[in-house]
Write an enzyme that holds these catalytic residues in place. Structure first.
Site: not given
Ligand code: NAP
Length: 247
Positions: A12, A64, A155
């Site tokens: 997701r 991971v 973070y």
């Molecule tokens: P998200 O919706 O929480 O998605 C993160 C995904 O990583 C989730 O599907 C989660 O699984 C999975 N995950 C967590 N721990 C894991 C593990 N140990 N092994 C495998 N998968 C794992 O977050 P997002 O917003 O899409 O973020 C994606 C990336 O972008 C992240 O690295 C985040 O730090 C970065 N980012 C996001 C934003 C933002 O504003 N959203 C800004 C800057 C950077 P579960 O759902 O099962 O926990």
């Protein structure tokens, strides 16, 4: 011959958008989630969406942050698809809290899942790409890793490290035709940011030049560019995608 992309944490959020975008570009896709339950809950839909683009898409449950589980996933992907052409290190978590109240457990969990995962997967997939003499690796950093963010000591540390790891891997792998880049998103609407309070969201919005939050597809398009032939001479870079959050 078809090309294959592994996107970690791609059931997701941003990872799912990247998977769907790369599927539309013709890549076969490996969707990864930490657990089979997560794959069943939302990963299966992402797999179906990728397959609708006419490519092969499979899912694999692996944490991971665990080197042995990454090793098994990379071996499975190589055996199943033949090549691994793109790795997107996307999986990440937040455990926010002000420094003086942050538990050691919350610090360690974020470093392990956000940062060590990049070591695990880059080392293992990097070995496959070295033999292929080609590959694209894109890491998900954050504006927090560039500028810091109150309440995110853990973070910010993990994302700052990812920027340094991106440069190091680019220097080590560049001579073998492998590029390694990072994107640094600002505030993107996903399950990760849905957790923030309205007050926190409003404070963030006030700092964004474009006065709106980003969408996962706006990260996916830049990742797709970095994976494309158009980015063949771009490596070791971190591209901020924040609507002008910090200028
Ligand atoms: P998200 O919706 O929480 O998605 C993160 C995904 O990583 C989730 O599907 C989660 O699984 C999975 N995950 C967590 N721990 C894991 C593990 N140990 N092994 C495998 N998968 C794992 O977050 P997002 O917003 O899409 O973020 C994606 C990336 O972008 C992240 O690295 C985040 O730090 C970065 N980012 C996001 C934003 C933002 O504003 N959203 C800004 C800057 C950077 P579960 O759902 O099962 O926990």
């Amino acid at each position: 011959m078809s090309k294959t992309a592994i996107i970690t944490g791609s059931g997701r959020g941003i990872g799912a958008a990247i998977a769907k975008r790369l599927a539309a570009e013709g890549y076969d896709i490996v969707i990864n989630e930490v657990s089979q339950e997560a794959l069943d809950t939302y990963g299966a839909q992402t797999v179906d969406d990728c397959r609708a683009a006419g490519v092969r898409a499979e899912c694999y449950a692996a944490d991971v942050s665990d080197h042995a589980q990454c090793e098994a996933m990379v071996k499975w992907a190589k055996d199943t698809f033949g090549t691994i052409d793109v790795l997107v290190n996307n999986a990440g978590i937040t455990r926010d809290g002000l420094l003086l109240r942050m538990s050691e457990e919350n610090y360690d969990d974020v470093i392990r899942i956000n940062q060590k995962s990049v070591f695990n997967m880059t080392k293992l997939v990097g070995a496959v790409m070295l033999r292929q003499k080609s590959g694209r690796i894109v890491n998900l950093a954050s504006v927090a890793g560039l500028y810091g963010n109150p309440g995110q000591m853990n973070y910010s540390a993990s994302k700052g490290a990812i920027i340094a790891m991106t440069k190091t891997a680019a220097k080590e792998l560049g001579s073998r035709g492998i590029t390694v880049n990072a994107v640094a998103p600002g505030f993107i609407q996903t399950p990760m940011t849905d957790k923030l309070t309205d007050e926190q969201k409003a404070a963030m919005l006030a700092q964004i030049a474009m006065k709106r939050y980003g969408q996962p597809e706006e990260i996916a398009s830049v990742v797709a560019f970095l994976c494309s032939d158009d980015a063949s001479y771009v490596t070791g870079q971190t591209i901020e995608i924040s609507g002008g959050l910090s200028m």
